[in-house]
Design a protein around this motif. Sequence first.
Motif, short mmCIF file in Angstrom:
data_model
loop_
_atom_site.label_atom_id
_atom_site.label_comp_id
_atom_site.label_asym_id
_atom_site.label_seq_id
_atom_site.Cartn_x
_atom_site.Cartn_y
_atom_site.Cartn_z
N ILE A 95 2.27 -12.79 2.94
CA ILE A 95 2.24 -11.44 2.35
C ILE A 95 2.14 -10.38 3.44
O ILE A 95 2.87 -9.38 3.43
N ILE A 98 5.40 -10.11 5.63
CA ILE A 98 6.53 -9.48 4.93
C ILE A 98 6.27 -7.99 4.64
O ILE A 98 7.13 -7.14 4.86
N PHE A 99 5.03 -7.70 4.16
CA PHE A 99 4.76 -6.34 3.68
C PHE A 99 4.01 -5.46 4.68
O PHE A 99 3.56 -4.37 4.32
N ASN A 102 5.37 -1.91 4.86
CA ASN A 102 5.02 -1.14 3.66
C ASN A 102 3.57 -0.67 3.70
O ASN A 102 3.26 0.48 3.36
N THR A 121 2.33 -1.74 11.98
CA THR A 121 2.99 -2.97 11.52
C THR A 121 2.71 -4.12 12.48
O THR A 121 2.41 -5.25 12.06
#
Length: 542
Positions: A95, A98-99, A102, A121
């Motif tokens: 999770i 990947i995110f 975001n 990030t």
Amino acid sequence: EGAFIATLAIFLGKIMGILYIIPFYHMVGMKGSILYGYAYSIYIIFLSLSTSGIAIAISKTVSEYNALGYFNLKERAYKLASMLIITLGIICFIILIIFAPNLAHVILGDLKGGNTIEEVTMVIRLISLAFLIVPLFSVTQGYLQGHRYLYITSTASILEQLTRVFIIVFGSYVLINLLGYNIEAGVGIAVFAASVGAVVAYGYLVRKMHKHRGDLLKNEPINEIEMKVSNRQLIKRIILYALPFILIDAFKSGLYLVDTLTVVRTMVNLGQPEIAEITLGIINSLGSKMNMIIVSVSIGITVSLIPSLAASHAKRDIADINLKINQTLQTILLVGLPMTLGIFFLVQPMWVVFYSYDELSITIFKLYVFQALVFSVFSILIKTFQTMNNTRYALGTVLVVVIAKSFLNVPLMKLFDSFNWPLYYSPILLTMFIQTSAIIFLIWMLRRKYGFKFFNQIRNYFKIILVAAIMMLTLLIVNLFVPIVETTKLGALRELLIFSFIGGIIYVFFAHRSGLFYDIYGRRMVDKFISKLNKNLVFRKK
């Protein structure tokens, strides 16, 4: 003995966690420290979801099955818990990988001139690597705690913290000062240190498990009762034990997550980007580290309170429950209040010693230090309800606190902005107000369910406040003749030591003269402690 070992490990771990920030801050600065805080605010809540409850559940399960002689069943429970916790760790890792972009965008919004989305990030993805090893380390700790090898698990915790601190300080120094890499690289290695620390500590646990293999693995035949328990029943048992702890820890961590996801974005939108990251950095990282000086007291008290309170609750000894809860709350106030007021008074020299002189940071932390005392009382009461099998009250209270924080954080900042009040006070005051409301509710529930007599001890609480006020008045008088003005580290350290010594002596003297120690702990216990102290002093003189 176990409580003493665990408490000592907690204090040593917290001390290391506080002290490393001094050299680290001077290598990476405010910007780097804030970047580091972003990663850890995300890490803490995912860690709560993937490890904390299951580790406690396996500890409890192993302890119960050992007592019943179900040795094969407890080994099967450990293997199933390991599989479950590894799966959760891998899910959290995927999770975050990947995110991460975001999450970085949600945190920063349209912030310009501070940390970038790419940098945030990067640190989130680096911290995600810890979920490939930390869950396994955590469940193995729980397994050994269930066998009461507390000295091994406590040593592992200290070893994990030592390794992490060494990698953070030494790794950052090598990358930034010797190899010439940028600050972001130093923060990256600091974030990666969580994974390295867990690997080292897990290796230590595995070695100790092999050494005690004969005691851990009883070569007993499987009995009929063990054969009847399926893997599905075992997993269900572990999850039911773990779920309340997972949810409560996750919701408590959620308070920091709410600030992480809303403070910077809202302040940027309200036209104050220059204070946005500094405010969040103090709430989630720099200020929280210093607040651990106070919070550590409640953590240490919790370790010894829980088994003692559980025994009283099992016997339905309401009078003893009343005594222990009152003693606990009075002890937190007795120790925590003077520490809080002392740090408030000495905030400038403390901040200079730990970091460097920065007027805005000092102003924000002057209020934030009171959050530590409120949080300590709140945490103790939550643990009290959990210990007495009232998880629904504990869980419900924490859930309401997080929901209230989630809904009110942004509107309150906008309200502060409309009145031209300092925005950085808003998230701190809101958290303190919500947790104080929760404390009042929990004390009321204790009175309703257990006849808790808080007001019978109100005289002691007033005494603590009065003695703390005398300490503060003394410090203010001394400050008239010896003003706190230093902005250099050596000068600030000198001020810190002088005023801390004076404040400590005054507080202990008046607390003893007022009979406060006797009122809280009883004459027999205090006289016994003083007698032992005098014997030790006489022995040392000889």
